[in-house]
Design a protein around this motif. Sequence first.
Motif, PDB file in Angstrom:
ATOM      1  N   GLU A 107     -20.647 -35.261  -6.082  1.00 39.63           N
ATOM      2  CA  GLU A 107     -21.480 -35.562  -6.829  1.00 39.63           C
ATOM      3  C   GLU A 107     -22.422 -36.642  -6.143  1.00 39.63           C
ATOM      4  O   GLU A 107     -23.517 -36.907  -6.283  1.00 39.63           O
ATOM      5  CB  GLU A 107     -21.100 -36.252  -8.318  1.00 39.63           C
ATOM      6  CG  GLU A 107     -20.364 -35.205  -8.775  1.00 39.63           C
ATOM      7  CD  GLU A 107     -21.202 -34.382  -9.770  1.00 39.63           C
ATOM      8  OE1 GLU A 107     -22.467 -34.771  -9.871  1.00 39.63           O
ATOM      9  OE2 GLU A 107     -20.977 -33.389 -10.367  1.00 39.63           O
ATOM     10  N   GLY A 157     -21.915 -38.240  -2.429  1.00 41.03           N
ATOM     11  CA  GLY A 157     -22.434 -38.082  -1.194  1.00 41.03           C
ATOM     12  C   GLY A 157     -21.866 -39.198  -0.311  1.00 41.03           C
ATOM     13  O   GLY A 157     -22.104 -39.331   0.892  1.00 41.03           O
ATOM     14  N   THR A 169     -20.452 -37.827   3.078  1.00 42.85           N
ATOM     15  CA  THR A 169     -21.072 -37.195   4.035  1.00 42.85           C
ATOM     16  C   THR A 169     -20.863 -37.249   5.451  1.00 42.85           C
ATOM     17  O   THR A 169     -20.778 -38.553   5.770  1.00 42.85           O
ATOM     18  CB  THR A 169     -22.659 -37.369   3.536  1.00 42.85           C
ATOM     19  OG1 THR A 169     -22.910 -37.153   2.198  1.00 42.85           O
ATOM     20  CG2 THR A 169     -23.609 -36.363   4.495  1.00 42.85           C
ATOM     21  N   SER A 210     -27.080 -38.540   6.190  1.00 41.97           N
ATOM     22  CA  SER A 210     -28.231 -37.488   5.498  1.00 41.97           C
ATOM     23  C   SER A 210     -29.435 -37.673   6.148  1.00 41.97           C
ATOM     24  O   SER A 210     -29.976 -36.581   6.329  1.00 41.97           O
ATOM     25  CB  SER A 210     -28.082 -37.757   4.034  1.00 41.97           C
ATOM     26  OG  SER A 210     -27.109 -37.080   3.251  1.00 41.97           O
ATOM     27  N   ALA A 231     -31.144 -36.811  -2.235  1.00 41.08           N
ATOM     28  CA  ALA A 231     -31.119 -36.729  -3.755  1.00 41.08           C
ATOM     29  C   ALA A 231     -29.363 -36.597  -3.893  1.00 41.08           C
ATOM     30  O   ALA A 231     -29.206 -36.854  -4.958  1.00 41.08           O
ATOM     31  CB  ALA A 231     -31.784 -35.433  -4.304  1.00 41.08           C
ATOM     32  N   GLY A 232     -28.728 -36.135  -2.908  1.00 42.68           N
ATOM     33  CA  GLY A 232     -27.252 -36.136  -3.201  1.00 42.68           C
ATOM     34  C   GLY A 232     -26.541 -37.252  -2.747  1.00 42.68           C
ATOM     35  O   GLY A 232     -25.397 -37.295  -2.524  1.00 42.68           O
ATOM     36  N   ASN A 233     -27.189 -38.285  -2.478  1.00 41.43           N
ATOM     37  CA  ASN A 233     -26.460 -39.719  -2.112  1.00 41.43           C
ATOM     38  C   ASN A 233     -26.811 -40.667  -2.955  1.00 41.43           C
ATOM     39  O   ASN A 233     -28.028 -41.018  -3.146  1.00 41.43           O
ATOM     40  CB  ASN A 233     -26.824 -39.920  -0.553  1.00 41.43           C
ATOM     41  CG  ASN A 233     -26.406 -39.116   0.339  1.00 41.43           C
ATOM     42  OD1 ASN A 233     -27.067 -38.077   0.577  1.00 41.43           O
ATOM     43  ND2 ASN A 233     -25.376 -39.423   1.015  1.00 41.43           N
ATOM     44  N   ILE A 234     -25.734 -41.150  -3.791  1.00 39.34           N
ATOM     45  CA  ILE A 234     -25.904 -42.082  -4.790  1.00 39.34           C
ATOM     46  C   ILE A 234     -25.673 -43.393  -4.331  1.00 39.34           C
ATOM     47  O   ILE A 234     -25.082 -43.816  -3.498  1.00 39.34           O
ATOM     48  CB  ILE A 234     -25.072 -42.011  -5.939  1.00 39.34           C
ATOM     49  CG1 ILE A 234     -25.614 -40.833  -6.804  1.00 39.34           C
ATOM     50  CG2 ILE A 234     -25.190 -43.075  -6.930  1.00 39.34           C
ATOM     51  CD1 ILE A 234     -24.446 -40.262  -8.132  1.00 39.34           C
TER      52      ILE A 234
END
Lengths: 299, 171
Positions: free
Chosen positions: B45, B47, B50, B111, B132-135
């Motif tokens: 959820e 990231g 990554t 990313s 968008a997948g890295n909070i």
Amino acid sequence: MKPFTYLIPKTLDEAISLFESHEGRSAYIAGGTDVLIKIKERKLLPDYLISLKHILGPDRPLLNADTKELYISAFITHRTLERSTLIQRTYPILHDAVKNIGSVQIRNTATIGGNLVNAVPSADGAIPLIALDASVNIYGTKGMRSIDLIHFFLGPGQSVLEKGEILTEIVVPPLLPRTGGAYIKFGRRKAMELPLLGVGMLLSLDEDLATCVKARIGLGVAAPTPIRAFSAERFLKGREVNEQTLTEAGQIAADEARVRDSIRGVAWYRRELVGVLVKRMGFTCLQRAGLKHGDSEDV
Amino acid sequence: MSRQISFDLNGNETSLEIEDHWTLLYLLREKLGLTGTKEGCGSGECGACTVIVDGAAINTCLYLAVEVEGKTVLTIEGLASPNGDLHPMQKSFIENGGIQCGYCSPGMILSATALLEENAAPDDDEIKHAIAGNICRCTGYVQIIDAIKRTSQPETEKVKVVAWQSDTGNK
């Protein structure tokens, strides 16, 4: 994670025979973005994980030049579909969906087949494929069978797949001329979110570019499985597509939806949303159907 | 089951014994000591974990180590040049305030790096789509997007970026 042995078959037959020889102790895995979570949560505890990632097959979606059928191997990633110019240009309804599944990282690993076999009511990959009248090929010990995707889902997390069977391929029949399609995933956040509602719509128009000759409306999270709004589709067929008919089709679809309250949204809101989004997607379809092949926007 | 795997890790051919059930995250952090890759949620959820495998950003928490066999893995430790000079993306994150607590930074930077390899001049929407997948819970993302934009090149300079990236790949 509980230890397991990872098996890497190169053919479908090999995968199935491995599954059988470890019956009851094995599970299939492709991208792994769902399976590994289930193992971490101890909802799935296989001794053998059989990878479907290395089974030899096409690494991109293929359009048969003669039949105009689209073949999508179940083992290709969402990212491959997202970046395919064939999908972007000819199947924007599918592109709308795959580009917003998970995140880049998830799309780089998760497969389209995995999205389908999970059989969740919200499967973003399934809704546009249902609107496209796709069928799926399923391989098992008894050989290959084919079933329309709309009949593939039985309930939340349940599909017609029998023990050991593998969903191998998705087949999309030829598009009618002057067809436009669009999908919207409606949620509060763009990434890493299951939709509050998903609406996929496909409209084929007559030569006047106004009269609907065929309509398909797929709804996600509107029932325990992905569904089609059959009455709304029938209503649109033969009618001119405009503000009034799309509003009415939206209302009919909203009545057909078997929405419920959930953590992401309440039933009455979902029902209202079906009407609004069917109408909105209808207009996008209309616009895209009028575009000549190859000059679709949003590519 | 244990098995031997070989892969390219930050430019070094690496061969070692792993267990089938190890995630790539576990291998990198616990066995290879590459703790620049962070574990956040452990379920794909956030990231934070990554890295780039064969040019594609992936979540190492949901990626089995056995799957990197024969592939090329780039972690944050491999991004700076061997003499210690930071990668332009790292410099830009520092210069533009894209880093606060730093926990999301390795994943965020990778990313962003993977994005620029595909698209040397992304617009704001493309940048947002890619990360968008890295909070990030500190920055509010504005500085991060700025940092990525300032590392990206206008259309005409695309060639330069590609050439530069292939340099780092060979080191």
